[in-house]
Design a protein around this motif. Structure first.
Motif, PDB file in Angstrom:
ATOM      1  N   THR A 133      48.601  47.896  72.562  1.00  0.00           N
ATOM      2  CA  THR A 133      47.705  48.263  71.104  1.00  0.00           C
ATOM      3  C   THR A 133      47.864  47.047  69.785  1.00  0.00           C
ATOM      4  O   THR A 133      48.863  47.585  69.067  1.00  0.00           O
ATOM      5  CB  THR A 133      47.016  49.826  70.408  1.00  0.00           C
ATOM      6  N   GLU A 134      46.620  46.377  69.698  1.00  0.00           N
ATOM      7  CA  GLU A 134      46.632  45.835  68.281  1.00  0.00           C
ATOM      8  C   GLU A 134      44.989  45.922  66.869  1.00  0.00           C
ATOM      9  O   GLU A 134      44.234  45.558  68.165  1.00  0.00           O
ATOM     10  CB  GLU A 134      47.625  44.031  68.397  1.00  0.00           C
ATOM     11  N   GLN A 135      44.962  45.073  66.596  1.00  0.00           N
ATOM     12  CA  GLN A 135      44.107  44.311  65.732  1.00  0.00           C
ATOM     13  C   GLN A 135      44.364  43.257  65.341  1.00  0.00           C
ATOM     14  O   GLN A 135      44.046  42.414  66.566  1.00  0.00           O
ATOM     15  CB  GLN A 135      44.025  45.354  64.092  1.00  0.00           C
ATOM     16  N   MET A 136      44.329  42.448  64.336  1.00  0.00           N
ATOM     17  CA  MET A 136      44.213  41.587  63.667  1.00  0.00           C
ATOM     18  C   MET A 136      45.924  40.981  63.515  1.00  0.00           C
ATOM     19  O   MET A 136      46.274  41.040  62.307  1.00  0.00           O
ATOM     20  CB  MET A 136      43.770  40.676  62.750  1.00  0.00           C
ATOM     21  N   PRO A 137      47.115  41.327  64.509  1.00  0.00           N
ATOM     22  CA  PRO A 137      49.003  41.276  63.704  1.00  0.00           C
ATOM     23  C   PRO A 137      48.674  40.307  62.712  1.00  0.00           C
ATOM     24  O   PRO A 137      49.150  39.062  63.565  1.00  0.00           O
ATOM     25  CB  PRO A 137      49.799  41.604  65.340  1.00  0.00           C
ATOM     26  N   LEU A 140      52.124  38.105  63.917  1.00  0.00           N
ATOM     27  CA  LEU A 140      51.273  36.533  65.053  1.00  0.00           C
ATOM     28  C   LEU A 140      50.491  35.553  64.743  1.00  0.00           C
ATOM     29  O   LEU A 140      51.179  34.681  64.795  1.00  0.00           O
ATOM     30  CB  LEU A 140      50.555  36.842  65.462  1.00  0.00           C
ATOM     31  N   ILE A 141      50.677  35.278  63.003  1.00  0.00           N
ATOM     32  CA  ILE A 141      50.497  34.743  62.608  1.00  0.00           C
ATOM     33  C   ILE A 141      51.500  33.644  61.759  1.00  0.00           C
ATOM     34  O   ILE A 141      51.107  32.481  61.343  1.00  0.00           O
ATOM     35  CB  ILE A 141      48.548  35.017  61.275  1.00  0.00           C
ATOM     36  N   GLN A 142      51.791  34.770  61.253  1.00  0.00           N
ATOM     37  CA  GLN A 142      52.749  35.235  60.341  1.00  0.00           C
ATOM     38  C   GLN A 142      53.839  33.774  61.362  1.00  0.00           C
ATOM     39  O   GLN A 142      54.621  32.127  61.027  1.00  0.00           O
ATOM     40  CB  GLN A 142      53.801  35.836  60.142  1.00  0.00           C
ATOM     41  N   ALA A 151      54.021  34.282  73.319  1.00  0.00           N
ATOM     42  CA  ALA A 151      54.153  34.667  74.428  1.00  0.00           C
ATOM     43  C   ALA A 151      54.073  36.582  74.327  1.00  0.00           C
ATOM     44  O   ALA A 151      54.619  36.543  74.109  1.00  0.00           O
ATOM     45  CB  ALA A 151      55.146  34.750  75.535  1.00  0.00           C
ATOM     46  N   GLY A 152      52.426  36.415  74.916  1.00  0.00           N
ATOM     47  CA  GLY A 152      51.696  37.879  74.301  1.00  0.00           C
ATOM     48  C   GLY A 152      50.763  38.279  75.288  1.00  0.00           C
ATOM     49  O   GLY A 152      50.879  37.601  76.568  1.00  0.00           O
ATOM     50  N   VAL A 153      50.621  39.512  75.242  1.00  0.00           N
ATOM     51  CA  VAL A 153      50.039  40.566  76.560  1.00  0.00           C
ATOM     52  C   VAL A 153      48.725  40.347  75.564  1.00  0.00           C
ATOM     53  O   VAL A 153      48.407  40.385  74.338  1.00  0.00           O
ATOM     54  CB  VAL A 153      49.856  41.714  76.559  1.00  0.00           C
ATOM     55  N   ASP A 154      47.431  41.024  76.232  1.00  0.00           N
ATOM     56  CA  ASP A 154      45.982  40.306  75.746  1.00  0.00           C
ATOM     57  C   ASP A 154      45.665  41.805  75.512  1.00  0.00           C
ATOM     58  O   ASP A 154      45.627  43.198  75.739  1.00  0.00           O
ATOM     59  CB  ASP A 154      45.081  40.717  76.731  1.00  0.00           C
ATOM     60  N   ALA A 155      46.156  42.450  73.671  1.00  0.00           N
ATOM     61  CA  ALA A 155      45.904  43.808  72.930  1.00  0.00           C
ATOM     62  C   ALA A 155      45.618  43.066  71.262  1.00  0.00           C
ATOM     63  O   ALA A 155      45.936  42.095  71.379  1.00  0.00           O
ATOM     64  CB  ALA A 155      47.001  44.406  72.770  1.00  0.00           C
ATOM     65  N   GLY A 156      43.657  43.977  71.601  1.00  0.00           N
ATOM     66  CA  GLY A 156      43.708  43.748  70.317  1.00  0.00           C
ATOM     67  C   GLY A 156      43.201  41.884  69.936  1.00  0.00           C
ATOM     68  O   GLY A 156      41.609  41.669  70.722  1.00  0.00           O
ATOM     69  N   ASP A 157      43.021  41.850  69.585  1.00  0.00           N
ATOM     70  CA  ASP A 157      42.452  39.896  69.144  1.00  0.00           C
ATOM     71  C   ASP A 157      44.115  39.552  68.771  1.00  0.00           C
ATOM     72  O   ASP A 157      44.072  37.790  68.753  1.00  0.00           O
ATOM     73  CB  ASP A 157      42.417  39.855  67.021  1.00  0.00           C
ATOM     74  N   ILE A 158      44.777  39.499  69.645  1.00  0.00           N
ATOM     75  CA  ILE A 158      45.421  38.841  69.542  1.00  0.00           C
ATOM     76  C   ILE A 158      45.297  37.135  70.513  1.00  0.00           C
ATOM     77  O   ILE A 158      45.248  36.002  69.980  1.00  0.00           O
ATOM     78  CB  ILE A 158      46.999  39.039  70.862  1.00  0.00           C
ATOM     79  N   LYS A 159      44.508  37.187  71.888  1.00  0.00           N
ATOM     80  CA  LYS A 159      44.346  36.386  72.269  1.00  0.00           C
ATOM     81  C   LYS A 159      43.110  35.251  71.373  1.00  0.00           C
ATOM     82  O   LYS A 159      43.144  34.383  71.624  1.00  0.00           O
ATOM     83  CB  LYS A 159      43.877  36.330  73.341  1.00  0.00           C
TER      84      LYS A 159
END
Length: 231
Positions: A133-137, A140-142, A151-159
């Motif tokens: 689970t994520e929101q806007m990590p 990720l943006i760092q 390399a990521g999975v589809d959780a929260g706003d990752i995609k």
């Protein structure tokens, strides 16, 4: 800060949509675009020709770094590769045991607590995020600001947060083979890896810079103050 939370606020908390504003998190692109410092990880030294898959997270259950360890154990690229797990938390002991069980303990580096994350990202060649689970990590943006492919999975706003080029590579949370296959591809193909890195850097600078976030909050506060003065 996330589309996921906006949906929760509307559909579950039943908040009036007129009272909801979506303002994404921002990142200091200059700070996170700077040079790394291997000395920030005691004992770390890049080996000749090797690549580093890395992540930075509090070691908690919802970050599901057990998934990342299982995926990494499936990765057999053409060049030597190690996994750098930056951060600390209650899951660390269990993750170390899992790395031993999978036979990859000699290729996994646990840094412990990280005081200056901006010094860690440049030590990586690929950033991985495998949360349940994520929101806007922020990590990720760092990582994107540090010019890393993800390399990521589809959780929260990752995609949603990734550049369009990298967004296509996000896999379902349970698709560990798909994530491993992508890691092999991005590790083996220098041009592909650098292309995703540049796209992520440009995307975060255009959409998620700290100044963009400050301006959005400033506009929101001005709107509120103006409406209050009129009433």
């Amino acid at each position: 800060p996330s589309f996921t939370l906006v949906a929760i606020a509307r559909e579950i908390w039943r908040i009036d949509p007129a009272k909801i504003r979506h303002i994404p998190n921002g990142v200091d692109c200059d700070l996170f675009g700077g040079p790394g410092d291997a000395a920030s990880v005691p004992g770390f030294e890049r080996r000749p020709g090797e690549l580093i898959v890395g992540t930075l997270a509090p070691l908690r259950a919802e970050k599901n770094l057990h998934r990342l360890l299982r995926v990494f154990a499936k990765v057999e690229p053409a060049r030597p590769v190690r996994l750098l797990i930056a951060g600390d938390g209650v899951e660390r002991a269990g993750l170390e045991v899992e790395a031993e069980r999978l036979g990859i303990a000699d290729r996994v580096i646990f840094t412990g607590h990280v005081e200056q994350p901006e010094k860690i990202y440049p030590l990586m060649d690929v950033f991985a995020i495998t949360s349940d689970t994520e929101q806007m990590p922020n990590t990720l943006i760092q990582a994107m600001a540090a010019s890393l492919p993800v390399a990521g999975v589809d959780a929260g706003d990752i995609k949603a947060n990734l550049s369009p080029q990298n967004r296509e590579m996000v896999v379902d949370r349970e698709d560990e083979k798909g994530l491993a296959d992508f890691l092999v591809r991005v590790l083996n193909d220098d041009e592909f890896r650098s292309g995703l890195a540049a796209a992520n850097r440009a995307h975060v600078a255009q959409n998620y810079g700290a100044e963009t976030m400050f301006a959005a909050y400033g506009s929101l506060f001005d709107e509120f103050l103006n409406s209050s003065s009129r009433s």
